[in-house]
Write a protein that holds these residues in place. Structure first.
Motif, PDB file in Angstrom:
ATOM      1  N   VAL A 136      33.955  30.756  35.862  1.00 15.72           N
ATOM      2  CA  VAL A 136      34.827  30.776  36.498  1.00 15.72           C
ATOM      3  C   VAL A 136      34.548  32.265  37.521  1.00 15.72           C
ATOM      4  O   VAL A 136      34.966  32.293  38.749  1.00 15.72           O
ATOM      5  N   ALA A 137      34.454  33.330  36.796  1.00 16.45           N
ATOM      6  CA  ALA A 137      34.285  34.683  37.342  1.00 16.45           C
ATOM      7  C   ALA A 137      33.281  34.747  38.302  1.00 16.45           C
ATOM      8  O   ALA A 137      33.227  35.446  39.225  1.00 16.45           O
ATOM      9  N   ALA A 138      32.159  33.658  38.424  1.00 18.53           N
ATOM     10  CA  ALA A 138      31.211  33.826  39.387  1.00 18.53           C
ATOM     11  C   ALA A 138      31.599  32.992  40.704  1.00 18.53           C
ATOM     12  O   ALA A 138      30.560  32.957  41.455  1.00 18.53           O
ATOM     13  N   ASN A 144      25.609  38.516  39.665  1.00 17.41           N
ATOM     14  CA  ASN A 144      25.787  39.159  38.475  1.00 17.41           C
ATOM     15  C   ASN A 144      26.342  38.358  37.436  1.00 17.41           C
ATOM     16  O   ASN A 144      26.031  38.225  36.248  1.00 17.41           O
ATOM     17  N   GLU A 145      27.463  37.629  37.941  1.00 13.17           N
ATOM     18  CA  GLU A 145      28.480  36.921  36.937  1.00 13.17           C
ATOM     19  C   GLU A 145      27.727  35.764  36.483  1.00 13.17           C
ATOM     20  O   GLU A 145      27.739  35.359  35.490  1.00 13.17           O
ATOM     21  N   ARG A 146      26.926  35.337  37.283  1.00  2.00           N
ATOM     22  CA  ARG A 146      26.190  34.138  37.021  1.00  2.00           C
ATOM     23  C   ARG A 146      24.848  34.587  35.812  1.00  2.00           C
ATOM     24  O   ARG A 146      24.815  33.687  34.967  1.00  2.00           O
ATOM     25  N   LEU A 166      41.685  40.498  37.011  1.00  2.00           N
ATOM     26  CA  LEU A 166      40.671  39.537  35.994  1.00  2.00           C
ATOM     27  C   LEU A 166      40.185  40.397  35.260  1.00  2.00           C
ATOM     28  O   LEU A 166      39.585  40.190  34.138  1.00  2.00           O
ATOM     29  N   GLU A 167      39.149  41.267  36.179  1.00  2.00           N
ATOM     30  CA  GLU A 167      37.958  42.048  35.558  1.00  2.00           C
ATOM     31  C   GLU A 167      38.825  43.054  34.483  1.00  2.00           C
ATOM     32  O   GLU A 167      38.288  43.245  33.633  1.00  2.00           O
ATOM     33  N   GLU A 168      39.927  43.627  34.686  1.00  2.00           N
ATOM     34  CA  GLU A 168      40.753  44.292  33.704  1.00  2.00           C
ATOM     35  C   GLU A 168      40.902  43.675  32.359  1.00  2.00           C
ATOM     36  O   GLU A 168      40.585  44.212  31.373  1.00  2.00           O
ATOM     37  N   ASP A 173      29.239  46.069  33.767  1.00  2.00           N
ATOM     38  CA  ASP A 173      29.550  45.266  34.845  1.00  2.00           C
ATOM     39  C   ASP A 173      30.749  44.823  35.153  1.00  2.00           C
ATOM     40  O   ASP A 173      31.196  44.999  36.537  1.00  2.00           O
ATOM     41  N   GLU A 174      31.494  44.355  34.202  1.00  2.00           N
ATOM     42  CA  GLU A 174      32.904  43.928  34.648  1.00  2.00           C
ATOM     43  C   GLU A 174      33.739  45.153  34.967  1.00  2.00           C
ATOM     44  O   GLU A 174      34.557  45.049  35.910  1.00  2.00           O
ATOM     45  N   ALA A 175      33.625  46.224  34.513  1.00  2.00           N
ATOM     46  CA  ALA A 175      34.405  47.459  35.087  1.00  2.00           C
ATOM     47  C   ALA A 175      34.083  48.079  36.289  1.00  2.00           C
ATOM     48  O   ALA A 175      34.832  48.032  37.226  1.00  2.00           O
ATOM     49  N   GLY A 176      32.666  47.512  36.474  1.00  2.00           N
ATOM     50  CA  GLY A 176      32.337  47.823  38.035  1.00  2.00           C
ATOM     51  C   GLY A 176      32.740  46.982  38.870  1.00  2.00           C
ATOM     52  O   GLY A 176      33.432  47.512  39.957  1.00  2.00           O
ATOM     53  N   HIS A 177      32.934  45.610  38.745  1.00  2.00           N
ATOM     54  CA  HIS A 177      33.706  44.655  39.501  1.00  2.00           C
ATOM     55  C   HIS A 177      35.110  45.010  39.641  1.00  2.00           C
ATOM     56  O   HIS A 177      35.715  44.956  40.739  1.00  2.00           O
ATOM     57  N   ARG A 178      35.561  45.438  38.528  1.00  2.00           N
ATOM     58  CA  ARG A 178      37.163  45.712  38.481  1.00  2.00           C
ATOM     59  C   ARG A 178      37.268  46.881  39.522  1.00  2.00           C
ATOM     60  O   ARG A 178      38.243  46.658  40.643  1.00  2.00           O
TER      61      ARG A 178
HETATM   62 FE   LIG Z   1      33.469  39.943  36.057  1.00  2.00          FE
END
Ligand SMILES: [Fe+2]
Ligand SMILES: [Fe+2]
Length: 217
Positions: free
Chosen positions: A58-60, A94-96, A145-147, A196-201
Motif C-alpha cells: 500500500v505504501a508504495a 524505496n517503498e517497493r 501514515l509514515e508517523e 526511510d519511513e521517518a524521511g518520508h514522513r
Molecule cells: Fe513509508
C-alpha cells in the motif's frame, strides 16, 4: 555486537516529529489514518512480518500517484516541478524495496494476496482522486501514515529485542540496497527501513506545508 549501538544511535528517528494538526484539513487527514490503523492492528495483531508485507504494498502507491499527477501538472502548465516528481517516484521505489525485503522474511497467505489486490484497487483510485482534488490533504495523509509506520517498526524492533521475533539473517537484497555489513540481521534492516519511513514522513509533511503556504510548483 558493538557496531549495533552506534548504528542505532545514527538512525533512531528520535526527532519524532508529530505534525500537530493546524486546521480542519489536517484533522481530517489524521482521522483517516487513525481509522485505518485500527483495522491494521486488528487484522495483523502481532504478525509483524506479514503486516510489513501487506502494508508496504500500500505504501508504495502514493509516491507513484503523486509523481504522476505532478508530472502531468508540470506538462500542463509548462513549468518546473522543483524536484517534486523525482522525489515522489523515488519514495515509491524505496517503498517497493521495503516490500522486496520483507517478502524474503514473510510470505503472504492466499487471503492476504487477495487483500493486497483488493486494497490496491480501492486505495489507488481513492488516493488518485484525493491527490487530484486535495493534494495537500493527500500529502498530509501520507505524513501521518509514515508517523504510524515509524511506530509500527519501533514495536517490531522491541519484539526482536525481547526475543519474541527471531532475529534472522538480513536478506541479501537488503544488504545490497542499504549497503549493510555481511553479518547484518533483521534488526539492522528494520532500523534502516524505519529511518526511510521517518524521511518520508518529514518530506510529505513538508510538501503539505508548502501547498498550504502556496510555496509549491
Ligand atoms: Fe513509508
Ligand atoms: Fe515502507
Amino acid at each position: 555486537m558493538k557496531n549495533e549501538i552506534s548504528f542505532d544511535a545514527e538512525l533512531a528517528p528520535e526527532s519524532f516529529q508529530h505534525h500537530v494538526p493546524q486546521d480542519l484539513k489536517d484533522r481530517i487527514a489524521l482521522r483517516i489514518v487513525k481509522f485505518m490503523r485500527v483495522f491494521a492492528d486488528k487484522f495483523f495483531a502481532g504478525r509483524y512480518g506479514h503486516r510489513a508485507v501487506v502494508l508496504e504494498t500500500v505504501a508504495a502507491v502514493p509516491g507513484m500517484v503523486g509523481g504522476l499527477l505532478q508530472h502531468l501538472k508540470a506538462l500542463r502548465h509548462i513549468r518546473d516541478d522543483q524536484g517534486w516528481i523525482r522525489e515522489l517516484i523515488e519514495e515509491a521505489d524505496n517503498e517497493r524495496m521495503h516490500l522486496m525485503t520483507f517478502i524474503k522474511i514473510a510470505q503472504p497467505s492466499r487471503f492476504e494476496r487477495f487483500l493486497i489486490a483488493a486494497t490496491q484497487l480501492v486505495f489507488y483510485n481513492l488516493y488518485f482522486f484525493l491527490y487530484l482534488l486535495a493534494p495537500r490533504v493527500a500529502h498530509r495523509v501520507v505524513g501521518y501514515l509514515e508517523e504510524e509506520a515509524v511506530v509500527s517498526y519501533t514495536q517490531y524492533l522491541e519484539q526482536i529485542d525481547a526475543g519474541n521475533v527471531e532475529n534472522v539473517a538480513a536478506p541479501q537484497i537488503a544488504k545490497d540496497y542499504w549497503k549493510l555489513p555481511d553479518n547484518a540481521r533483521l534488526r539492522e534492516v528494520v532500523i534502516v527501513i524505519r529511518a526511510d519511513e521517518a524521511g518520508h514522513r518529514d518530506k510529505n509533511h513538508e510538501f503539505a506545508n508548502k501547498i498550504a503556504t502556496g510555496a509549491h510548483p
